[in-house]
Write a protein that holds these residues in place. Structure first.
Motif, short mmCIF file in Angstrom:
data_model
loop_
_atom_site.label_atom_id
_atom_site.label_comp_id
_atom_site.label_asym_id
_atom_site.label_seq_id
_atom_site.Cartn_x
_atom_site.Cartn_y
_atom_site.Cartn_z
N ALA A 1 0.82 -1.21 0.00
CA ALA A 1 0.00 0.00 0.00
C ALA A 1 0.86 1.27 0.00
O ALA A 1 0.34 2.38 -0.13
CB ALA A 1 -0.92 -0.01 1.22
N ALA A 2 2.18 1.12 0.13
CA ALA A 2 3.07 2.30 0.15
C ALA A 2 3.16 2.89 -1.25
O ALA A 2 3.19 2.16 -2.23
CB ALA A 2 4.46 1.89 0.64
N PRO A 3 3.24 4.24 -1.35
CA PRO A 3 3.41 4.86 -2.67
C PRO A 3 4.75 4.46 -3.28
O PRO A 3 5.68 4.09 -2.56
CB PRO A 3 3.41 6.37 -2.37
CG PRO A 3 3.23 6.54 -0.91
CD PRO A 3 3.22 5.21 -0.25
N THR A 4 4.86 4.54 -4.61
CA THR A 4 6.14 4.16 -5.26
C THR A 4 6.84 5.35 -5.91
O THR A 4 7.86 5.16 -6.57
CB THR A 4 5.93 3.04 -6.29
OG1 THR A 4 4.93 3.46 -7.21
CG2 THR A 4 5.50 1.73 -5.64
N ASP A 5 6.31 6.57 -5.75
CA ASP A 5 7.08 7.74 -6.20
C ASP A 5 8.03 8.11 -5.05
O ASP A 5 7.69 7.91 -3.86
CB ASP A 5 6.15 8.91 -6.54
CG ASP A 5 5.40 9.42 -5.32
OD1 ASP A 5 4.49 8.69 -4.86
OD2 ASP A 5 5.74 10.50 -4.80
N ALA A 6 9.22 8.65 -5.40
CA ALA A 6 10.27 8.83 -4.38
C ALA A 6 9.82 9.71 -3.22
O ALA A 6 10.04 9.36 -2.05
CB ALA A 6 11.52 9.40 -5.04
N GLY A 7 9.15 10.83 -3.52
CA GLY A 7 8.72 11.74 -2.45
C GLY A 7 7.66 11.10 -1.57
O GLY A 7 7.75 11.15 -0.33
N GLY A 8 6.67 10.52 -2.21
CA GLY A 8 5.57 9.88 -1.47
C GLY A 8 6.08 8.72 -0.63
O GLY A 8 5.68 8.56 0.53
N PHE A 9 6.99 7.94 -1.21
CA PHE A 9 7.50 6.79 -0.47
C PHE A 9 8.32 7.23 0.74
O PHE A 9 8.19 6.67 1.83
CB PHE A 9 8.33 5.85 -1.35
CG PHE A 9 8.80 4.65 -0.57
CD1 PHE A 9 7.91 3.64 -0.24
CD2 PHE A 9 10.11 4.57 -0.09
CE1 PHE A 9 8.31 2.56 0.54
CE2 PHE A 9 10.52 3.50 0.69
CZ PHE A 9 9.62 2.49 0.99
#
Ligand code: FE2
Ligand code: FE2
Length: 303
Positions: free
Chosen positions: A70-78
């Motif tokens: 469920a974690a985001p995969t864009d660098a900032g979001g992750f």
């Protein structure tokens, strides 16, 4: 306390044996050695243990896959998701630590530290193993972190020996045989992730989440040691990590996690799984320690 331990004996027997086997295996595989005539037979034995280790790690991975996915995969979001584990990760805010800070006896503190020292896998070696063939920017941060662990080239400032010094001053005798399996499992998980390249990104997550979450716990342990009259020179390991790991964590997130995910978003979920696996191991230790101290019963009586 004794009754609680006996009641758990049957359930704990199987994991106990597995963790003892893995601890012995890790000791052997990481120790510098010499060639022996039996090296082919040793490799066969190792193959079996590697499979057993793989099953153990995969079982833990399965337990966290859904949350990690469920974690985001864009660098900032992750990176923001990762940092939030400090508040919402498994085992965070465990009541064990305020109790160690404010109420435990010296004997109870010594038992806790003995478990922690025996379960210590050696952050510097795990970092060194993990950095192999990583891209330049993360590799450089892992090198800076390693260098701090090594006291920046000064034996007196090395982190491992600082903890050993406290153990010696308190007369602790950490041994595998007297360590609860949950603490051995934590160390065996960290070594397993660092020693197998298919878990390289899991290891990045597991080590990074230690830097993220250690300062809060270290500060409470340091407060407890001070309250119990342990001199500041002896407890330096915990005072140091309460401060230094805040900086280590910020640098790890900015220089290791963010660029790795920016370069290849597929590694995000591996990093997330590694972090969650490490936190679950910690949570299991805190729970066991609280049961050993009878804290769970005391809390229930007060409720
Ligand atoms: Fe350290
Ligand atoms: Fe650190």
């Amino acid at each position: 306390m004794l009754e609680a331990s006996l009641a758990n004996l049957d359930i704990d027997a199987a994991p106990e044996r597995l963790q003892h086997r893995l601890s012995a295996f890790n000791h052997t595989r990481l120790s510098p050695a010499l060639p022996t005539p039996s090296w082919k037979r040793d490799l066969d034995a190792m193959d079996e243990l590697l499979r057993e280790e793989g099953e153990f790690l995969e079982a833990q991975r399965r337990a966290v896959t859904a949350r990690a996915a469920a974690a985001p995969t864009d660098a900032g979001g992750f990176t923001a998701w990762f940092e939030a584990l400090n508040e919402n990760g498994p085992g965070q805010g465990d009541p064990l630590f305020p109790w160690l800070a404010e109420a435990c006896s010296l004997d109870e503190m010594k038992w806790f530290l003995t478990q922690e020292v025996a379960g210590e896998a050696g952050f510097e070696d795990l970092t060194a193993m993990t950095q192999v063939k990583m891209p330049v920017r993360p590799k450089l941060e892992l090198a800076r972190n390693y260098w701090d662990e090594m006291g920046r080239g000064n034996a007196k400032g090395m982190h491992g020996p600082l903890l050993d010094y406290l153990a010696e001053r308190l007369g602790l005798e950490p041994k595998v045989e007297t360590t609860v399996w949950e603490s051995l499992a934590l160390a065996n998980t960290m070594v397993g992730l660092a020693a197998n390249r298919r878990y390289a990104y899991h290891s990045i997550g597991a080590l990074g989440v230690i830097e993220l979450t250690a300062p809060g716990r270290a500060a409470l342990v340091a407060t407890g040691l001070k309250r119990l009259g342990v001199p500041s020179h002896d407890r330096h390991y915990f005072d140091l990590h309460a401060i230094l790991d805040v900086k280590h964590s910020a640098a790890w997130n900015a220089e290791v996690i963010h660029p790795l995910v920016a370069e290849d978003p597929r590694v995000a979920h591996a990093i997330a799984e590694g972090a969650l696996m490490r936190l679950e191991c910690g949570a299991r230790c805190f729970d066991r320690y609280r049961r050993e101290f009878g804290l769970t019963e005391r809390a229930a009586e007060m409720a």
